[in-house]
Design an enzyme around this catalytic site. Structure first.
Site, short mmCIF file in Angstrom:
data_model
loop_
_atom_site.label_atom_id
_atom_site.label_comp_id
_atom_site.label_asym_id
_atom_site.label_seq_id
_atom_site.Cartn_x
_atom_site.Cartn_y
_atom_site.Cartn_z
N MET A 1 0.84 -1.20 0.00
CA MET A 1 0.00 0.00 0.00
C MET A 1 0.88 1.26 0.00
SD MET A 1 -3.06 -1.17 2.60
CE MET A 1 -2.01 -0.96 4.06
N ASP A 2 1.37 1.60 -1.16
CA ASP A 2 2.31 2.72 -1.26
C ASP A 2 1.58 3.97 -1.75
OD1 ASP A 2 4.70 4.04 -1.18
OD2 ASP A 2 5.40 3.33 -3.12
N GLY A 3 1.93 5.12 -1.16
CA GLY A 3 1.43 6.39 -1.69
C GLY A 3 0.48 7.14 -0.78
#
Length: 274
Positions: A41-43
């Site tokens: 879950m990047d960003g």
């Protein structure tokens, strides 16, 4: 007019979306459905800055996106969902940001537990946290334990949240635990059997609670596993999206499942050759 805080147009749109998802599920069910989907879950921080949210606002949006993604996975019949929420390396961020994330986690868990029928129990989802959890603050640790206990009886799906996790730490932990058990005088496996086998390591991995992932999805355009499930991903379909995690939708998951189905027989063939 609003009902349960939701106005009529929003309810109509939600019902329409649910109907469309039902049609998609029936179509996808013709092919193989993945058993386990994992998300990097990047960003969240970048999303918060783009949307001019207050500190921690991106992480709140990311949490809501996770709940929706678990719902979509349940509708597709995916039994195991894993989310890479916080790396051990993330503790190197500023103390203020780490404290904010811990406080937000406690707040969201308390909100779930305060509901008569919390979201995860309503979906039949058991929540499990994996990682070096002793690094959590005491309030966060207490909240995590309460959520795991509250959902322990759910059996329709398993959501594993990797927090204070890296794959290298997971492997080292598994090796140390294997050696400790083999050398313990009161253990049957320690009586003269000091050979460490692959199955010994796998039994003591943090992620022993779930099978190997069929799909790993990374958001925000990254093409790295970032020290996530290195042991388990040798035959995994890796998919990246340019969207930041909070902007992920059902359609991204559908696209990932379609790509998995297209590569399914190739991946199965590779598994048999190992």
């Amino acid at each position: 007019m609003e009902k349960d805080g939701i106005n009529k147009p929003a309810r109509v749109l939600w019902r329409l979306g649910y109907f469309l998802r039902e049609l998609i599920v029936s179509t996808l069910s013709v092919g193989p459905i993945p058993t386990h989907v994992a998300f990097i879950m990047d960003g969240n921080r970048r999303y918060g800055k783009q949307q001019h949210l207050n500190q921690g606002g991106g992480h709140v949006a990311g949490y809501l996106a996770l709940k929706l993604m678990v719902l979509y996975c349940r509708e597709l019949g995916i039994k195991y969902v894993t989310a890479y929420a916080f790396s051990i390396d993330n503790f190197k961020r500023s103390p203020e940001e780490v404290r904010c994330i811990m406080d937000l986690m406690v707040e969201k868990i308390e909100q779930e537990l305060s509901q008569v029928d919390n979201t995860f129990s309503r979906m039949g989802v058991r929540v499990h946290f994996s990682g070096k959890l002793e690094l959590l603050s005491q309030p966060a640790m207490d909240a995590v334990k309460r959520l795991m206990a509250a959902t322990a009886g759910n059996s329709k799906a398993l959501l594993t949240i990797c927090f204070a996790y890296t794959s290298t730490d997971e492997i080292v932990h598994a090796v140390q635990e294997t050696c400790r058990r083999k050398l313990a005088p009161d253990q049957i496996e320690g009586k003269g059997n000091y050979v460490v086998k692959v199955e010994d390591i796998e039994k003591h991995l943090y992620m022993a609670v779930a099978p190997e992932p069929d799909i790993i999805i990374r958001t925000s355009g990254g093409h790295r596993l970032s020290n996530f499930m290195l042991w388990q991903s040798s035959n995994t379909c890796l998919i990246t999206f340019s969207q930041l995690w909070p902007a992920m939708s059902c359609w991204h998951l559908v696209w990932a499942v379609l790509k998995f189905q297209r590569n399914y027989y190739y991946l199965e063939k590779k598994k048999k050759q190992m």
